[in-house]
Design an enzyme around this catalytic site. Structure first.
Site, PDB file in Angstrom:
ATOM      1  N   CYS A 259       0.723  -1.239   0.088  1.00 16.38           N
ATOM      2  CA  CYS A 259      -0.062  -0.017   0.068  1.00 16.38           C
ATOM      3  C   CYS A 259       0.808   1.174  -0.019  1.00 16.38           C
ATOM      4  O   CYS A 259       0.357   2.376  -0.356  1.00 16.38           O
ATOM      5  CB  CYS A 259      -0.982   0.197   1.138  1.00 16.38           C
ATOM      6  SG  CYS A 259      -0.130   0.022   2.771  1.00 16.38           S
ATOM      7  N   ARG A 287      -5.960   4.734  -6.162  1.00 15.58           N
ATOM      8  CA  ARG A 287      -6.672   5.304  -4.964  1.00 15.58           C
ATOM      9  C   ARG A 287      -7.448   6.473  -5.422  1.00 15.58           C
ATOM     10  O   ARG A 287      -8.566   6.655  -5.112  1.00 15.58           O
ATOM     11  CB  ARG A 287      -5.588   5.956  -4.208  1.00 15.58           C
ATOM     12  CG  ARG A 287      -4.904   4.997  -3.332  1.00 15.58           C
ATOM     13  CD  ARG A 287      -5.470   4.001  -2.428  1.00 15.58           C
ATOM     14  NE  ARG A 287      -5.900   4.940  -1.286  1.00 15.58           N
ATOM     15  CZ  ARG A 287      -5.311   5.469  -0.240  1.00 15.58           C
ATOM     16  NH1 ARG A 287      -4.365   4.993   0.010  1.00 15.58           N
ATOM     17  NH2 ARG A 287      -6.212   6.192   0.472  1.00 15.58           N
TER      18      ARG A 287
HETATM   19  N1   CP Z   1      -1.369   3.923   1.238  1.00 13.72           N
HETATM   20  C1   CP Z   1      -1.482   5.232   2.060  1.00 13.72           C
HETATM   21  O1   CP Z   1      -2.651   5.391   2.456  1.00 13.72           O
HETATM   22  O2   CP Z   1      -0.575   6.040   1.854  1.00 13.72           O
HETATM   23  P1   CP Z   1      -0.498   7.324   2.720  1.00 13.72           P
HETATM   24  O3   CP Z   1      -0.242   7.011   4.083  1.00 13.72           O
HETATM   25  O4   CP Z   1       0.626   8.091   2.036  1.00 13.72           O
HETATM   26  O5   CP Z   1      -1.876   8.259   2.594  1.00 13.72           O
HETATM   27  N1  NVA Z   2      -0.176   0.437   8.259  1.00 15.34           N
HETATM   28  C1  NVA Z   2       0.145   1.443   7.996  1.00 15.34           C
HETATM   29  C2  NVA Z   2      -0.500   1.863   6.507  1.00 15.34           C
HETATM   30  C3  NVA Z   2      -0.112   3.153   6.001  1.00 15.34           C
HETATM   31  C4  NVA Z   2      -0.994   3.565   4.784  1.00 15.34           C
HETATM   32  C5  NVA Z   2      -0.170   2.619   8.994  1.00 15.34           C
HETATM   33  O1  NVA Z   2      -1.453   2.601   9.631  1.00 15.34           O
HETATM   34  O2  NVA Z   2       0.731   3.415   9.132  1.00 15.34           O
END
Ligand code: CP
Ligand code: NVA
Length: 300
Positions: A259, A287
């Protein structure tokens, strides 16, 4: 449909399918005329840092014809003790929706219970449903279908893993999560999707999960808010790395997902995340398209 999107289960299987179709249509550029949210204002209330979520929402909202208002929690009276209830009621008189990123999931439930406008979860400690929407579009694009696609998620049973569990229930993907003991996904979410008939499994051996997978997926070992556990977590998760050896156990045409943000050398090696099999940048792009389709569904 429910006016809020706090978890993936706020959508039905049908709604997810339609949303993915609509996102693909928006991505193709075939429907560039539509500005369904013209004149509307959507607040982005962020309590944690973000690159993808913030910028993709801001851009997407602009493309839908609305304006976004970025709100740092500390700049609101909320940061000085004003109640969530009053904040929700007041913002409902100005805005047409709120995207919120924060820590405890119960605080966005409280916001939603008191707001008269749609509340969208841009990540809490428990769920990351917008991420799962983009993930499903990405898998559909790369594999042509979702049903029976085997995803091996390697690592921490965190917010991303919890939302993937719900995606398994709603889309028919087959999910196996490999994580250390004590770092499993949320039990209530797991039990709920199992009771609903999702094909999900939790194992402790990453090799067992990776075998014959269509998708290898991972996320950081240290999520936002867990910074005090860095050393402990680095030790516990050492075996849970996506590297060439693990990838060799998956199907030859397997794709690699993350992600982002990623930590090369921790949960994934640079040679894998930067390889031809990696789709992480497409995943990040998606996204934008899925969130536009989501806002169109919720706010139009
Ligand atoms: N994957 C994701 O939510 O990235 P950010 O933390 O950069 O928004
Ligand atoms: N598991 C991570 C996802 C970031 C997009 C967090 O919560 O920091």
């Amino acid at each position: 449909m429910n006016k809020d999107f706090l978890t993936l289960l706020d959508l039905s299987s049908d709604e997810i399918e339609k949303l993915i179709e609509r996102a693909a249509e928006l991505k193709s550029g075939k429907d560039s005329s539509s500005c369904p949210l013209i004149g509307k204002s959507i607040g982005l209330l962020f309590d944690k840092t973000s690159t993808r979520t913030r910028i993709s929402f801001q851009t997407g909202i602009y493309q839908l014809g609305a304006q976004s208002i970025y709100i740092n929690k500390n700049e609101l009276q909320l940061g000085r003790g004003e109640s969530i209830e009053d904040t929700a009621k007041v913002l409902s008189r100005y805005l047409h929706g709120i995207v919120i990123r924060t820590y405890t999931h119960s605080s966005i439930e409280k916001l939603a219970a008191n707001a008269e406008i749609p509340i969208v979860n841009g990540l809490t400690d428990l769920h990351h449903p917008c991420q799962a929407l983009a993930d499903m579009l990405t898998i559909k694009e790369k594999k042509g279908k979702l049903k029976d696609i085997r995803i091996a998620y390697i690592g921490d049973g965190n917010n991303v893993a919890n939302s993937l569990l719900e995606a398994a229930l709603l889309t028919g993907v087959d999910l196996v999560i490999a994580c250390p003991k004590g770092y499993e996904p949320d039990k209530k979410i797991y039990d709920k999707v199992v009771a609903g008939g999702a094909k999900v499994q939790i194992v402790s051996d990453p090799a067992e999960a990776a075998k014959n997978a269509d998708v290898l997926y991972t996320d950081v070992w240290i999520s936002m808010g867990q910074e005090q556990e860095i050393e402990k977590r680095r030790n516990i998760f050492k075996k849970y790395q996506i590297n060439k050896k693990l990838l060799s156990l998956a199907k030859p045409d397997a794709i690699v997902m993350h992600c982002l943000p990623a930590h090369r050398g921790e949960e994934i090696t640079a040679d894998v995340i930067d390889s031809e099999q990696s789709v992480v940048i497409d995943q990040a792009e998606n996204r934008l398209h899925t969130q536009k389709a989501l806002l169109e569904m919720l706010i139009k």
